[in-house]
Design an enzyme around this catalytic site. Structure first.
Site, PDB file in Angstrom:
ATOM      1  N   ASP A  37     111.742  -1.390  22.824  1.00  0.00           N
ATOM      2  CA  ASP A  37     112.913  -1.278  22.968  1.00  0.00           C
ATOM      3  C   ASP A  37     113.604  -0.707  21.754  1.00  0.00           C
ATOM      4  OD1 ASP A  37     115.204  -2.235  25.353  1.00  0.00           O
ATOM      5  OD2 ASP A  37     116.086  -1.428  23.450  1.00  0.00           O
ATOM      6  N   SER A  53     116.171   3.525  29.117  1.00  0.00           N
ATOM      7  CA  SER A  53     117.343   4.864  29.378  1.00  0.00           C
ATOM      8  C   SER A  53     118.739   4.030  29.132  1.00  0.00           C
ATOM      9  CB  SER A  53     116.920   5.650  30.682  1.00  0.00           C
ATOM     10  OG  SER A  53     118.269   6.071  30.968  1.00  0.00           O
ATOM     11  N   ASN A  67     105.597  10.151  27.894  1.00  0.00           N
ATOM     12  CA  ASN A  67     104.821   9.249  27.045  1.00  0.00           C
ATOM     13  C   ASN A  67     104.178   8.090  27.766  1.00  0.00           C
ATOM     14  OD1 ASN A  67     104.836  11.058  24.654  1.00  0.00           O
ATOM     15  ND2 ASN A  67     106.694   9.955  23.860  1.00  0.00           N
ATOM     16  N   TYR A  77     121.777  12.698  32.432  1.00  0.00           N
ATOM     17  CA  TYR A  77     121.326  11.530  33.381  1.00  0.00           C
ATOM     18  C   TYR A  77     120.493  11.694  34.517  1.00  0.00           C
ATOM     19  CZ  TYR A  77     120.939   6.443  34.701  1.00  0.00           C
ATOM     20  OH  TYR A  77     120.713   5.431  35.469  1.00  0.00           O
ATOM     21  N   GLN A 100      98.118  15.257  39.913  1.00  0.00           N
ATOM     22  CA  GLN A 100      97.134  15.656  38.853  1.00  0.00           C
ATOM     23  C   GLN A 100      96.249  14.847  38.268  1.00  0.00           C
ATOM     24  OE1 GLN A 100      99.010  18.898  36.611  1.00  0.00           O
ATOM     25  NE2 GLN A 100      97.523  18.482  35.214  1.00  0.00           N
TER      26      GLN A 100
END
Ligand code: NAD
Ligand code: UDP
Ligand code: UDP
Length: 346
Positions: A58, A100, A124, A170, A187
């Site tokens: 965080d 988020s 990531n 957002y 993929q």
């Protein structure tokens, strides 16, 4: 025995007495991004009480150490101060990707950062999941449906989003996060789960995060004017946080890989909601005032939860009255704690 010791040491919150402590073979190493936030910290509590190893990542943009501080020092708990926009190299069996900002004032405060978190940050975390072969659950949102033209909203609805409006950072950020998840699944064979979370409330929401539940409760317990934005006829459906966490755990454990709505279908207008809260606070003298409408505010929102019921065997259990009462009690405690610290001299 371990659980008993933890309880004796006060490291286990007593709110979830039914949590099953898992055997060694079932325990995992679980990464929770955004784990110091409102939803993440409740999820962390359950995972820790089940006996998993939990790594919280965080950057404390909207989260607080206080939300997870009861686990500090526990040997299964690790806290990493890190911004997920930057790569992260840790090992994990499962990833709950919740990092988020979630409340409109927070995510609008720095729209570029919000979209970076949901795009670069999600890349990531998907890259990490790919490298270590972990299952990853993406916290998406009912905002992917925008101001919906279909009501209630099933997962098959593609949404009605303004791509350049104030909420776009957002809404579109989460839509891209979903697209990324399914692109990595197709993929790179990453094992993904996508939860479309509807409005959730409960203890540990930030008192000043600007969301309707925290605003109305803080106003009602201080006898301040309850601020309805617009005419108050817009609707929302509110889910208590423990129900949401149960839904996230069930989704992670299931073999269902398409997006799943998780929310409580009981729908109220915002005006009704103001009165419900006012009536739950004994002796409340607040008046309810309507004000300017918010730009692009979705007018109706209610989840269709048939997919979750059929595939996860999940349904919300906590009634609005019960959940709000617990949340009101929490905010009252918060208020007296803040008043206490404000009166201290250092
Ligand atoms: P929150 O703001 O309390 O928690 C979000 C956490 O993410 C915070 O601890 C914050 O510090 C952290 N964070 C934000 N940006 C980060 C970054 N770049 N790097 C590392 N950490 C970062 O919000 P919440 O209500 O707990 O929401 C959790 C998740 O659920 C979010 O992804 C949100 O979009 C989603 N969601 C929540 C709701 C709701 O009603 N609460 C509804 C729909 C979706
Ligand atoms: N990544 C990360 N942790 C990991 C593996 C990858 O943060 O354990 C990041 C990495 O920096 C990259 C992103 O995830 O930018 C996407 O990874 P992927 O393997 O898909 O792409 P590539 O490395 O080929 O760009
Ligand atoms: N809202 C309101 N008064 C407030 C805060 C919010 O009337 O003090 C309204 C807001 O305009 C929206 C609804 O309540 O129609 C839910 O707002 P919130 O910010 O909690 O969540 P979201 O819009 O993301 O569903």
């Amino acid at each position: 025995l371990e659980k008993k010791i933890a309880i004796l040491e006060g490291r286990v919150p007593q709110k979830y007495p039914d949590v099953k402590f898992l055997g060694y073979k079932e325990r995992k190493r679980i990464l929770v991004t955004g784990g110091a936030g409102f939803v993440g910290s409740h999820l962390v509590d359950i995972l820790m009480m089940q006996g998993h190893e939990v790594i919280v990542v965080d950057n404390f943009f909207t989260g607080r150490k206080r939300n997870v501080e009861h686990w500090f020092g526990h040997r299964n708990f690790e806290m990493i101060h890190h911004d997920i926009v930057n790569p992260l190299y840790v090992e994990a069996d499962e990833i709950y990707h919740l990092a988020s900002p979630a409340s409109p004032p927070h995510y609008m405060q720095n729209p570029v950062k919000t979209i970076k978190t949901n795009t670069l940050g999600t890349i990531n975390m998907l890259g990490l999941a790919r490298r270590v072969g972990a299952r990853i659950l993406i916290a998406s949102t009912s905002e992917v449906y925008g101001d919906p033209m279909v009501h209630p909203q099933p997962e098959s609805y593609w949404g009605h989003v303004n791509p350049i409006g104030p909420r776009a950072c957002y809404d579109e950020g989460k839509r891209v996060a979903e697209t990324l998840a399914y692109s990595y699944a197709k993929q790179e064979k990453v094992d993904v789960r996508v939860a479309r979370i509807f409005n959730t409330y409960g203890p540990r929401m930030h008192a000043s995060d600007g969301r309707v539940v925290s605003n109305f409760i803080m106003q009602a317990i201080q006898n301040l004017t309850i601020t309805v934005y617009g005419n108050g006829r817009q609707t929302r459906s509110f889910c208590y946080v423990s129900d949401l966490v149960d839904g996230l755990l069930a989704l992670m454990a299931s073999s269902y890989t398409l997006p799943v709505n998780i929310g409580n279908p009981v729908e109220h207008t915002i005006e009704e909601f103001a009165m419900i809260i006012k009536n739950l606070v004994p002796g409340c003298r607040s008046t309810v005032a309507t004000g300017a409408a918010v730009e692009d505010d979705p007018q109706r929102r209610r989840p269709d939860i048939a997919v979750a019921e059929a595939n996860l065997h999940w349904t919300p259990k906590v009634t609005l009255q019960e959940g709000l009462q617990r949340t009101i009690d929490y905010f009252k405690e918060e208020l007296s704690r803040t008043a206490f610290f404000n009166n201290q001299t250092y």
